[in-house]
Design a protein around this motif. Structure first.
Motif, PDB file in Angstrom:
ATOM      1  N   THR A  15       0.839  -1.190   0.000  1.00 25.64           N
ATOM      2  CA  THR A  15       0.000   0.000   0.000  1.00 25.64           C
ATOM      3  C   THR A  15       0.883   1.253   0.000  1.00 25.64           C
ATOM      4  O   THR A  15       2.032   1.208   0.415  1.00 25.64           O
ATOM      5  N   ILE A  39      -0.692  -0.595  -4.715  1.00 25.86           N
ATOM      6  CA  ILE A  39      -1.863   0.278  -4.720  1.00 25.86           C
ATOM      7  C   ILE A  39      -1.541   1.623  -4.066  1.00 25.86           C
ATOM      8  O   ILE A  39      -0.596   1.743  -3.284  1.00 25.86           O
ATOM      9  N   ALA A  43      -4.588   6.171  -8.921  1.00 25.41           N
ATOM     10  CA  ALA A  43      -3.741   5.428  -9.862  1.00 25.41           C
ATOM     11  C   ALA A  43      -2.601   6.334 -10.311  1.00 25.41           C
ATOM     12  O   ALA A  43      -2.725   7.554 -10.362  1.00 25.41           O
ATOM     13  N   ARG A  52      -2.059   0.633  -9.026  1.00 32.57           N
ATOM     14  CA  ARG A  52      -3.505   0.577  -9.066  1.00 32.57           C
ATOM     15  C   ARG A  52      -4.126   1.568  -8.086  1.00 32.57           C
ATOM     16  O   ARG A  52      -3.542   1.869  -7.046  1.00 32.57           O
ATOM     17  N   GLU A  53      -5.326   1.999  -8.394  1.00 33.60           N
ATOM     18  CA  GLU A  53      -6.067   2.851  -7.478  1.00 33.60           C
ATOM     19  C   GLU A  53      -6.861   1.997  -6.490  1.00 33.60           C
ATOM     20  O   GLU A  53      -7.688   1.173  -6.880  1.00 33.60           O
ATOM     21  N   CYS A  54      -6.578   2.165  -5.206  1.00 33.88           N
ATOM     22  CA  CYS A  54      -7.354   1.517  -4.150  1.00 33.88           C
ATOM     23  C   CYS A  54      -6.995   2.196  -2.832  1.00 33.88           C
ATOM     24  O   CYS A  54      -5.860   2.080  -2.369  1.00 33.88           O
ATOM     25  N   LEU A  65      -9.999  -6.410  -4.413  1.00 31.18           N
ATOM     26  CA  LEU A  65      -8.627  -6.616  -4.895  1.00 31.18           C
ATOM     27  C   LEU A  65      -8.097  -7.969  -4.442  1.00 31.18           C
ATOM     28  O   LEU A  65      -7.446  -8.688  -5.206  1.00 31.18           O
TER      29      LEU A  65
END
Length: 312
Positions: A15, A39, A43, A52-54, A65
């Motif tokens: 993260t 993530i 993004a 990735r966008e999260c 995910l």
């Protein structure tokens, strides 16, 4: 030296992968052949890698995910990264830095006990007693940021005690080096040198700091990820030495030809005094020994800044 614990490749959720520590950890893991799910709250692309966008506050997004990309290890760096960031938004700080950790801990528990390595901070101590300062020193943070990280550590420890979750927190000193863009006195000195200007700091001549290069931090995070059966829940991670801001200025002027720096006396009004942190537990249990002396780290940071700005 201990034998490496990296026997087979891992699948690791990282993260905060657009940030300084998250990106450095992602790079080390991929370099050795691990599968990384990287993530961040938006993004983005860093060093040619798509993140990735999260958002860590989005528990449903995290579970989605995990279903699509099962992972067994988590390196949690996704948070506000210092007391100078979002200082006027304490509620948001709590939601991200504590709520995000709660989501990560619950996700790990429901995945069957994925190991969690948490990027905490030495700021969680607040002002310290005389050193060397060990990990069992009482935490007395003096900022919402420090309190959020201390609270996150306690929450992870509670998950370990109540649910048997495998967690470990690293209390990291002042991180500097390539890609560091948050407030940093070393960067301020180097940027003024690049611009051929005098860097006049209004305080700090005798004020101590414990810097640690980003490469040493990333290596410590990966060592914590790999080493099984750790006897402690938390570890101090610094560069192993303490320097006043005045001493750092002298090093910068030695490393960077033409750098001109003056440092006035007085404490940093935005920071607390901390004595030398004891990193012997990290050396004993993680085989962590800082490898980058401050002068070498300053040189690598200057070279990166110079290349980024296309300077001669």
């Amino acid at each position: 030296m201990k034998e490496t614990q990296q026997m087979t490749s891992k699948t690791v959720l990282v993260t905060g992968a657009l940030g300084l520590i998250g990106n450095a950890v992602r790079h080390l893991l991929e370099e050795r052949g691990d599968m990384v799910i990287a993530i961040d709250r938006v993004a983005g692309r860093v060093d040619g890698y798509n993140v990735r966008e999260c958002d860590v506050t989005d528990i449903h997004g995290l579970y989605s995910l995990a279903r699509a990309h099962p992972f067994t290890h988590i390196v949690h760096c996704g948070a506000f990264s210092g007391p100078m960031v979002a200082a006027d938004h304490p509620i948001q700080m709590v939601q991200v830095n504590i709520g995000g950790v709660a989501n990560i801990a619950e996700l790990a528990r429901n995945l069957g006990g994925a190991r969690v390595v948490f990027a905490s901070t030495a700021t969680a101590y607040g002002a310290t007693p005389p050193g060397p300062v060990p990990e069992d020193t009482i935490l007395r943070p003096d900022s919402v940021y420090g309190a959020s990280k201390a609270s996150a550590e306690h929450l992870l420890d509670a998950y370990r005690l109540q649910f048997g979750l495998d967690t470990v927190s690293l209390r990291i000193g002042w991180v500097y080096g390539p890609r560091c863009r948050t407030a940093c006195v070393i960067r301020a000195m180097l940027e003024e040198a690049l611009a051929s200007r005098l860097c006049a700091l209004p305080f700090g001549r005798e004020f101590p700091r414990q810097f640690v290069h980003i490469d040493d931090v990333a290596r410590a995070m990966v060592l914590a990820l790999d080493t099984p059966g750790l006897p402690r829940q938390n570890y101090n991670i610094t560069g192993g030495s303490q320097h006043t801001i005045g001493e750092v200025a002298e090093l910068v002027m030695q490393v960077v030809p033409g750098a001109r720096i003056t440092v006035a006396p007085g404490d940093d009004p935005g920071d607390m005094r901390q004595d030398l942190f004891d990193i012997s537990a990290a050396e004993r249990d993680l085989d962590y020994i800082p490898q980058i002396p401050l002068a070498d780290g300053i040189r690598s940071y200057f070279d990166w800044l110079k290349a980024e700005r296309g300077a001669t």
